[in-house]
Design an enzyme around this catalytic site. Sequence first.
Site, mmCIF file in Angstrom:
data_model
loop_
_atom_site.group_PDB
_atom_site.id
_atom_site.type_symbol
_atom_site.label_atom_id
_atom_site.label_comp_id
_atom_site.label_asym_id
_atom_site.label_seq_id
_atom_site.Cartn_x
_atom_site.Cartn_y
_atom_site.Cartn_z
ATOM 1 C CE1 TYR A 123 0.270 1.907 4.249
ATOM 2 C CE2 TYR A 123 0.661 -0.442 4.590
ATOM 3 C CZ TYR A 123 0.735 0.868 5.043
ATOM 4 O OH TYR A 123 1.283 1.144 6.269
ATOM 5 C CB CYS A 124 1.471 4.093 -1.795
ATOM 6 S SG CYS A 124 0.210 4.256 -3.080
ATOM 7 C CD GLN A 125 -0.887 9.145 2.441
ATOM 8 O OE1 GLN A 125 0.153 8.598 2.782
ATOM 9 N NE2 GLN A 125 -1.748 9.635 3.322
ATOM 10 C CE1 TYR A 134 -2.287 5.164 7.835
ATOM 11 C CE2 TYR A 134 -2.764 7.383 7.030
ATOM 12 C CZ TYR A 134 -2.580 6.490 8.069
ATOM 13 O OH TYR A 134 -2.678 6.938 9.372
#
Length: 455
Positions: A420-422, A448
């Site tokens: 996952y990232c932002q 996120y």
Amino acid sequence: MYFERFYDPDLAQASYLLGCQKTGESLVIDPVRDIGPYLNAAAAQGLNITHVTETHVHADYLSGSRELAAATGATLLLSGEGGPAWAYAFAHTGLHHGDTFMVGNLRIDVLHTPGHTPESVSFLLTDTPRGDQPVMLFTGDFVFVGDLGRPDLLDEAAGGVETRFVGAHQMYASLRDVFLTLPDFVQVWPGHGAGSACGKALGAVPATTVGYERALSWWAPLVQAGHEQAFTDELLSGQPDAPLYYGRMKHQNRDGPALLGTVSALPELDPATVLARVQAGARLIDTRPRAEYQQAAPTGSVNLPDGLTLETWAGWLLDPAREYVLLARDGQAEALRRRLWMVGIDSVVGWIESPAGLGTRAVPPLPVTALPEHPGALLLDVRRQTEYQAGHLPDARHLHAGRLPWALDSLPHEREIIVYCQGGARSAAAASLLRAEGFQVSELAGGYDAWAVAR
């Protein structure tokens, strides 16, 4: 005098063409590897490119200085201030603090401004037909709009050991003894803008002045008051993660980037040829939008969408020693190939327009609500360190996407990985690399942000 700024929004990188219209001579500062725009601009103005230079040994893109000098016969002028470790290893004329050279009626004074790197120089321009006062300062990664070049890059990406403290001291001295001694009216044209990882808070406007930075920058009061330790602490704090490909770039630019010369048109390939290439070790770069890729991901492909992040993500995730095939829209392959040159991805052998016949499968992202159904998965956070520190999923491991290819051996093949990232864009690219490397991987839909809303 003729002046033109060239800007690559992906790398947030600026280069410059300065010309004396009376004599027809011109100088290019900090060119990138695709030299066509400089040749075209100079020709349109009736100028010959007679001089080529750069402010330092770059780390975030592969320099075009050697390429442009070879193509035009221009004099290649490069810093001689780097010491044995950062001395250019190919033919050039060395520049030192206090040197001056002329481009027609334009006078260029060389200023050694170490801090970001030991060899860093800035170029002070005087348009002599108008007077003897300097007009512009080309600072490279020394002074940006509202910020300074980071001095920790050699430590972070090029194998340095505690060089950041020496760099911070040099930066302080360069500001005090060089930059702040210049007249307020001198325009400052830096090598990067907002979005570059060569600093932490670069301004979005293209230029500033010595006076503006003296009056409003965070650092000027500290330097003027002699507070070097406070300056060092602030300069070194909160710097973004340095992608590890920067180390490769730094050494390639010092030793001499391979010359591209005359390049043949990129051939279109049929599916059978692409599959054979992939079977032999080539990798397919799928440049379609993320949603299209997730609906039909070709086996062994990496998804780098055709957009503002292509070059950056290519540097993060691709091995320059491997061959590549582009999956791209008709008419876009050549432009994409040239953008990949910026980060040293030279071995693109062809392109194909459709994934049909390449063996595709759907790789939909995992909804946040489905996380409880994957209790044994490794949660992999590929954001910047500062993003991770501001909040992350419980028990997530942090590994910036720009360091992922160097850490593959530390990741489990026998365990599912949820990346996952932002918001989901970086993690999609990172997950596609892991998938191509044979990992069991999913990406978290919405990243996120989606998790923070749902929790």
